[in-house]
Design an enzyme around this catalytic site. Structure first.
Site, PDB file in Angstrom:
ATOM      1  N   ASP A  44       0.995  -1.214   0.003  1.00 54.59           N
ATOM      2  CA  ASP A  44       0.032  -0.001   0.173  1.00 54.59           C
ATOM      3  C   ASP A  44       0.956   1.342   0.135  1.00 54.59           C
ATOM      4  O   ASP A  44       0.461   2.331  -0.169  1.00 54.59           O
ATOM      5  CB  ASP A  44      -1.126  -0.003   1.290  1.00 54.59           C
ATOM      6  CG  ASP A  44      -0.209   0.045   2.541  1.00 54.59           C
ATOM      7  OD1 ASP A  44       0.945  -0.173   2.571  1.00 54.59           O
ATOM      8  OD2 ASP A  44      -0.971   0.136   3.499  1.00 54.59           O
ATOM      9  N   SER A  45       2.236   1.095   0.041  1.00 53.64           N
ATOM     10  CA  SER A  45       3.092   2.060  -0.103  1.00 53.64           C
ATOM     11  C   SER A  45       2.826   2.807  -1.543  1.00 53.64           C
ATOM     12  O   SER A  45       3.213   3.897  -1.917  1.00 53.64           O
ATOM     13  CB  SER A  45       4.632   1.603  -0.172  1.00 53.64           C
ATOM     14  OG  SER A  45       4.617   0.530  -1.189  1.00 53.64           O
ATOM     15  N   ASP A  83      -1.208  -5.828  -0.368  1.00 53.50           N
ATOM     16  CA  ASP A  83      -1.421  -5.459   0.946  1.00 53.50           C
ATOM     17  C   ASP A  83      -2.928  -5.298   1.110  1.00 53.50           C
ATOM     18  O   ASP A  83      -3.677  -4.639   0.218  1.00 53.50           O
ATOM     19  CB  ASP A  83      -0.638  -4.036   0.851  1.00 53.50           C
ATOM     20  CG  ASP A  83       0.456  -4.113   1.994  1.00 53.50           C
ATOM     21  OD1 ASP A  83       0.351  -4.813   2.752  1.00 53.50           O
ATOM     22  OD2 ASP A  83       1.112  -3.083   1.910  1.00 53.50           O
ATOM     23  N   LYS A 113      -0.952  -9.420   2.789  1.00 51.90           N
ATOM     24  CA  LYS A 113      -0.061  -8.712   3.679  1.00 51.90           C
ATOM     25  C   LYS A 113      -0.860  -7.991   4.784  1.00 51.90           C
ATOM     26  O   LYS A 113      -1.612  -7.109   4.364  1.00 51.90           O
ATOM     27  CB  LYS A 113       1.194  -8.224   3.482  1.00 51.90           C
ATOM     28  CG  LYS A 113       2.031  -7.448   4.696  1.00 51.90           C
ATOM     29  CD  LYS A 113       3.314  -7.293   4.144  1.00 51.90           C
ATOM     30  CE  LYS A 113       3.348  -5.859   3.517  1.00 51.90           C
ATOM     31  NZ  LYS A 113       2.742  -4.576   4.506  1.00 51.90           N
ATOM     32  N   GLU A 115      -0.951  -5.671   8.546  1.00 48.94           N
ATOM     33  CA  GLU A 115       0.095  -4.974   9.794  1.00 48.94           C
ATOM     34  C   GLU A 115      -0.449  -5.417  11.005  1.00 48.94           C
ATOM     35  O   GLU A 115      -1.732  -5.417  11.607  1.00 48.94           O
ATOM     36  CB  GLU A 115       0.053  -3.542   9.519  1.00 48.94           C
ATOM     37  CG  GLU A 115       0.760  -3.022   8.388  1.00 48.94           C
ATOM     38  CD  GLU A 115       0.786  -1.454   8.273  1.00 48.94           C
ATOM     39  OE1 GLU A 115       0.337  -0.699   9.217  1.00 48.94           O
ATOM     40  OE2 GLU A 115       1.368  -1.084   6.930  1.00 48.94           O
ATOM     41  N   GLU A 182       9.683  -4.025   9.936  1.00 49.33           N
ATOM     42  CA  GLU A 182      10.325  -2.817   9.324  1.00 49.33           C
ATOM     43  C   GLU A 182      10.661  -1.809  10.339  1.00 49.33           C
ATOM     44  O   GLU A 182      10.019  -1.802  11.433  1.00 49.33           O
ATOM     45  CB  GLU A 182       8.954  -2.105   8.826  1.00 49.33           C
ATOM     46  CG  GLU A 182       9.363  -0.716   8.225  1.00 49.33           C
ATOM     47  CD  GLU A 182       8.224  -0.178   7.107  1.00 49.33           C
ATOM     48  OE1 GLU A 182       7.191  -1.011   6.868  1.00 49.33           O
ATOM     49  OE2 GLU A 182       8.372   1.142   6.677  1.00 49.33           O
TER      50      GLU A 182
HETATM   51  O1  KIV Z   1       3.508  -1.264   1.636  1.00 52.39           O
HETATM   52  C1  KIV Z   1       4.689  -1.403   1.643  1.00 52.39           C
HETATM   53  O2  KIV Z   1       5.543  -1.331   0.439  1.00 52.39           O
HETATM   54  C2  KIV Z   1       5.279  -2.171   2.530  1.00 52.39           C
HETATM   55  C3  KIV Z   1       6.764  -2.518   2.494  1.00 52.39           C
HETATM   56  C4  KIV Z   1       7.454  -1.283   2.827  1.00 52.39           C
HETATM   57  C5  KIV Z   1       7.153  -3.696   3.277  1.00 52.39           C
HETATM   58  O3  KIV Z   1       4.549  -2.460   3.455  1.00 52.39           O
END
Ligand code: KIV
Length: 291
Positions: A44-45, A83, A113, A115, A182
């Protein structure tokens, strides 16, 4: 055939370092996949890296699905991890199941993924029991940036470090196939890595993790204003792209581009149809024809 989560677990057992990179679109997914990277994270970056938000908080399920689909189309071998965005899994286990299911069914990724450690363990367990592979993510969890009061290294005090060890254990016990660490001290990442059967994948967590993940745009130097300490630049694409765009603009302005090489020809005037209305076209073509 794509990499499986069993293969990822085997890599830890074999002491083989696990490589993961983000990708957000079709062309970069192709390049990353063809370079042999076994794990692609559609993080989600993307909210900050490609959509221009100042955090990952505004990213929606629709944003994630849009980008995951493109990355899946662009890759053949990598395991694609999508994510779960902010508030798509925190409200209830049921919502998490629905949204994670969408990422796999509609997006086409092979794992999700999310958090959080202990606080997310029940959700991870429910997803795994439903057949959805989950990668955990602890330490600096960017979706909680407002709660954390900024992007800071986590786990620096003994109390915080113990909490992170408990978080990692809770995720592993719940069935997470790997855990992103992280921005935590390298020595803490080493302790967690040695205690866990599940592979750890670090970003800003030092060299002792089982694998490493980086944001593609950081390592390619695509954003000249952002250079986090943990990101090594393997290229300076911002400079390369700016130089190419500047040259293109200059060549368009001066008339150097396009040249005959980049232009298409027409059939010879003699082969134009004999209709009377073609006569004036025949003359125009003769006048315009390059010598
Ligand atoms: O969103 C993302 O790119 C991430 C990585 C930095 C692990 O969660």
């Amino acid at each position: 055939m794509r990499i499986t989560i069993d293969r990822v677990k085997q890599m830890k057992q074999a002491g083989e370092k696990i490589v993961m990179l983000t990708a957000y679109d079709y062309p970069t997914a192709r390049l990353v996949d063809q370079a042999g990277v076994p794990l692609i994270l559609v993080g989600d970056s993307l909210g900050m890296v490609v959509l221009g938000y100042d955090s990952t908080v505004p990213v929606t399920m629709e944003d994630m699905l849009h980008h995951i689909k493109a990355v899946v189309r662009g890759s053949q071998h990598a395991l694609v991890v999508g994510d779960l965005p902010f508030m798509s899994y925190q409200v209830s286990v049921e919502t998490a199941l629905v949204n994670a299911g969408r990422l796999l069914q509609e997006g086409g990724c092979q794992a999700v993924k999310l958090e959080g450690g202990e606080r997310s363990a029940a959700t991870v367990r429910a997803l795994v029991e439903s057949g959805i592979p989950v990668m955990g993510h602890i330490g600096l969890t960017p979706q909680s940036v407002n709660q954390l009061s900024g992007y800071r290294v986590q786990g620096k005090t003994p109390r915080a470090a113990v909490q992170l060890i408990n978080d990692a254990r809770a995720l592993a016990d719940a069935g997470a196939f790997a855990i992103v660490l992280e921005s935590i001290p390298a020595v803490l990442a080493k302790v967690i890595t040695e205690k866990m059967e599940a592979p750890t994948i670090g970003i800003g967590a030092g060299p002792f993790c089982d694998g490493q993940v980086q944001v593609l745009h950081d390592m390619l130097g695509l954003n000249p204003d952002f250079a986090p300490r943990h990101a090594k630049r393997y290229a300076n694409l911002a400079e390369t792209v700016t130089a190419a765009v500047t040259r293109y603009a200059a060549e368009v302005r001066s008339g150097v581009f396009p040249s005959a090489k980049e232009s298409y020809g027409m059939d010879r005037p003699a082969s134009l149809p004999p209709e009377p209305e073609a006569e004036s076209l025949r003359q125009d073509v003769r006048k315009c024809s390059a010598p």
